[in-house]
Design a protein around this motif. Structure first.
Motif, PDB file in Angstrom:
ATOM      1  N   ALA A  39       0.511  -1.316  -0.215  1.00 17.74           N
ATOM      2  CA  ALA A  39      -0.179   0.002   0.022  1.00 17.74           C
ATOM      3  C   ALA A  39       0.851   0.754   0.009  1.00 17.74           C
ATOM      4  CB  ALA A  39      -1.018  -0.158   0.873  1.00 17.74           C
ATOM      5  N   ALA A  40       1.854   1.282   0.907  1.00 17.06           N
ATOM      6  CA  ALA A  40       2.765   2.293   1.118  1.00 17.06           C
ATOM      7  C   ALA A  40       3.831   2.631  -0.706  1.00 17.06           C
ATOM      8  CB  ALA A  40       3.770   2.167   1.670  1.00 17.06           C
ATOM      9  N   ARG A  41       4.211   1.669  -1.283  1.00 10.95           N
ATOM     10  CA  ARG A  41       4.292   1.772  -2.591  1.00 10.95           C
ATOM     11  C   ARG A  41       3.625   2.782  -3.509  1.00 10.95           C
ATOM     12  NH1 ARG A  41       6.538  -3.231  -5.492  1.00 10.95           N
ATOM     13  NH2 ARG A  41       6.946  -1.568  -6.599  1.00 10.95           N
ATOM     14  N   LEU A  42       2.504   1.929  -3.103  1.00  9.51           N
ATOM     15  CA  LEU A  42       1.523   2.157  -4.438  1.00  9.51           C
ATOM     16  C   LEU A  42       0.444   3.625  -4.039  1.00  9.51           C
ATOM     17  CD1 LEU A  42      -0.559   1.480  -6.918  1.00  9.51           C
ATOM     18  CD2 LEU A  42      -2.201   1.420  -4.423  1.00  9.51           C
ATOM     19  N   VAL A  43       0.618   4.181  -3.088  1.00  8.39           N
ATOM     20  CA  VAL A  43       0.605   5.301  -2.223  1.00  8.39           C
ATOM     21  C   VAL A  43       1.570   6.478  -3.312  1.00  8.39           C
ATOM     22  CG1 VAL A  43       0.640   7.421  -1.041  1.00  8.39           C
ATOM     23  CG2 VAL A  43      -1.133   5.250  -0.809  1.00  8.39           C
ATOM     24  N   THR A  44       2.703   6.133  -3.515  1.00  8.85           N
ATOM     25  CA  THR A  44       4.068   6.362  -3.419  1.00  8.85           C
ATOM     26  C   THR A  44       3.750   7.391  -4.971  1.00  8.85           C
ATOM     27  OG1 THR A  44       5.462   5.721  -1.573  1.00  8.85           O
ATOM     28  CG2 THR A  44       6.581   7.124  -3.473  1.00  8.85           C
ATOM     29  N   THR A  45       3.313   5.976  -5.326  1.00  7.22           N
ATOM     30  CA  THR A  45       3.365   5.624  -6.889  1.00  7.22           C
ATOM     31  C   THR A  45       2.443   6.445  -7.830  1.00  7.22           C
ATOM     32  OG1 THR A  45       4.479   3.445  -7.377  1.00  7.22           O
ATOM     33  CG2 THR A  45       3.256   4.475  -8.677  1.00  7.22           C
ATOM     34  N   LEU A  46       1.525   6.916  -7.162  1.00 13.03           N
ATOM     35  CA  LEU A  46      -0.057   7.356  -7.639  1.00 13.03           C
ATOM     36  C   LEU A  46       0.081   8.790  -7.222  1.00 13.03           C
ATOM     37  CD1 LEU A  46      -2.586   5.248  -6.328  1.00 13.03           C
ATOM     38  CD2 LEU A  46      -1.921   6.084  -8.664  1.00 13.03           C
TER      39      LEU A  46
END
Length: 483
Positions: free
Chosen positions: A404-411
């Protein structure tokens, strides 16, 4: 009688390829071969009709192309081949040596080997299940008594409601509907109280136990009351996961629909499950998230360019449609990403309805794309035009903190300056968590404010992070502003 003449060779007939079968270690399969004055041996790891591969700790002086005058192959102690062979391959894998042989006769009983493996695998599977069933004596007595009481209650209630159903079917439709509703109103409070007690007891029993213990409890609860409770359409949909995951758009539709089902018993259960836990939180999230999206979208409106909104893991996007109905957003360019084609088609219909009412000028594109595939891209921000608002209606509920942290950073990297990311997640302290996990296998990520804030630790220093609790208390909202 004369012998039949040999069949002429068919030069154009394709030859059948030898099928290679990995050899299971559940059944002993060995090859022995001459080694000077003695014999060497190795365990078979792969075989086909015309040869095999075995592993050994010592190469025993074998060489490529070497003819072995006599080898013996045994399956489960029974000899299945004795004769010459040729070394076709030699390969070192650390301390292990893999030797490939071809047999002179060109035939090994592969089918027999597969059957032995299948029988051993089946025996192991049944033995494991018998051991698991025998562990019922190790389960906490309080769990068994709680489950037994609940099963007795549900069995009796279903019998009574089935009897009422049978009587109502003989009445005119309107009378049947009115009396059915009266029956639901009579039974729902008591059933809700009983299932709330059951949920609370499961939490008290399981919350602080090891995962292996929780898994044993889950299996026991499913075996005893799972079929009864899964008569609720929502619970059955989540358990069966026809689309491969438990957060598809139909789950949300069922949560919004409320007490529906083929029988009075199913409708009574559905009424309870739609008004507690994650189902209730997801239904309430639609309105809560729509209001937040509208506020954030208004803050991003600018005259010189369209407002770009990305719904990531969009599902049917009811919150986006509700946000757009409020108006005031000008020209919008929408991108909806989801892996379910049916959800995107439903979302397209909803947005077309909004457009037809003239509340907003919009252009929309729909991408059937699994949400997590974005994380495999080296430069995801290059795949999409820079966005003003990106929101995640339910994706965070299904992801570990790390992903989830990777996804938030990517978005975040896909935002314009001043753009926003909005994500929703379930609140951690949910008393019905173990009821949904044990009966429906609905494993979701529940977070508190500290856990949600940790998802933003890798964001750049210019990111502004806010966290809000939803008005009804079942959801948390992460709001990140760029620049």
């Amino acid at each position: 009688m004369k012998d039949a003449a040999p069949r002429a060779t068919e030069p154009n007939r394709p030859r059948l390829r030898a099928i290679r079968v990995p050899s299971s270690r559940r059944v002993d399969k060995w090859v022995t071969f001459p080694r000077g004055e003695s014999r060497g041996a190795g365990a078979i790891i792969d075989l086909s009709a015309g040869g095999l591969a075995f592993e050994t700790n010592e190469p025993h002086g074998l060489s490529l192309g070497q003819a072995l005058p006599s080898i013996e192959i045994t399956f489960a102690g029974r000899e299945v081949y004795a004769g010459p062979a040729v070394v076709r391959s030699l390969r070192d894998q650390g301390k292990r040596h893999i030797v490939g042989l071809s047999v002179a006769e060109g035939f090994l009983p592969v089918g027999h080997a597969v059957e032995l493996d299948d029988r051993a695998r089946l025996a192991e599977e049944i033995e494991g299940e018998l051991k698991r069933l025998a562990r019922v004596s190790d389960l906490p007595p309080v769990l068994k008594s709680t489950v037994a009481e609940t099963r007795y209650y549900l069995d009796g209630l279903r019998r009574k409601l089935d009897e009422v159903d049978a009587r109502l079917r003989r009445l005119p439709h309107h009378a049947s509907e009115r009396l059915g509703q009266a029956a639901l109103e009579s039974v729902s409070p008591a059933l809700g109280e009983r299932l709330t007690y059951f949920a609370r007891r499961l939490g008290e029993i399981a919350a602080h136990r090891e995962l292996a213990d929780q898994d044993a409890y889950r299996r026991y609860v499913q075996a005893e009351v799972g079929l009864l409770l899964r008569e609720a359409p929502l619970v059955r949909r989540v358990f069966e996961k026809p689309l491969g995951h438990a957060m598809d758009y139909e789950v949300l539709a069922l949560a919004l629909r409320g007490p529906d089902g083929p029988t009075l018993f199913a409708r009574a259960l559905e009424h309870y499950f739609c008004t507690v836990g994650p189902a209730q939180a997801l239904a309430q999230r639609v309105g809560e998230l729509a209001r937040r999206l509208h506020v954030e979208a208004l803050a991003c409106v600018h005259a010189e360019a369209p407002l770009r909104i990305l719904a990531f893991g969009a599902g049917a996007a009811p919150e986006l449609a509700a946000c757009l109905r409020e108006g005031g957003l000008g020209h919008c360019e929408l991108t909806l990403i989801d892996g379910d084609r049916g959800a995107l088609l439903y979302a397209q219909d909803q947005l077309e309805s909004v457009r037809a009412r003239g509340r907003v000028e919009l252009e929309a594109r729909f991408l059937q794309y699994h949400a997590l595939e974005l994380l495999s891209e080296s430069a995801p921000q290059d795949l999409l035009p820079a966005q003003d608002l990106i929101y995640l209606p339910a994706v965070l509920d299904t992801l570990s903190d790390r992903v989830a942290a990777r996804l938030v950073t990517t978005l975040y990297s896909c935002l314009r300056d001043g753009g926003r990311v909005v994500g929703a997640t379930l609140v951690r302290d949910d008393a019905t968590r173990f009821l949904f996990e044990f009966v429906a296998e609905w494993f979701l990520a529940y977070r508190d404010e500290h856990a949600l804030r940790r998802l933003t630790q890798a964001l750049p220093p210019d990111a502004t992070v806010e966290i809000e609790r939803g008005e009804t208390g079942g959801n948390l909202y992460l709001m990140v502003r760029k620049g």
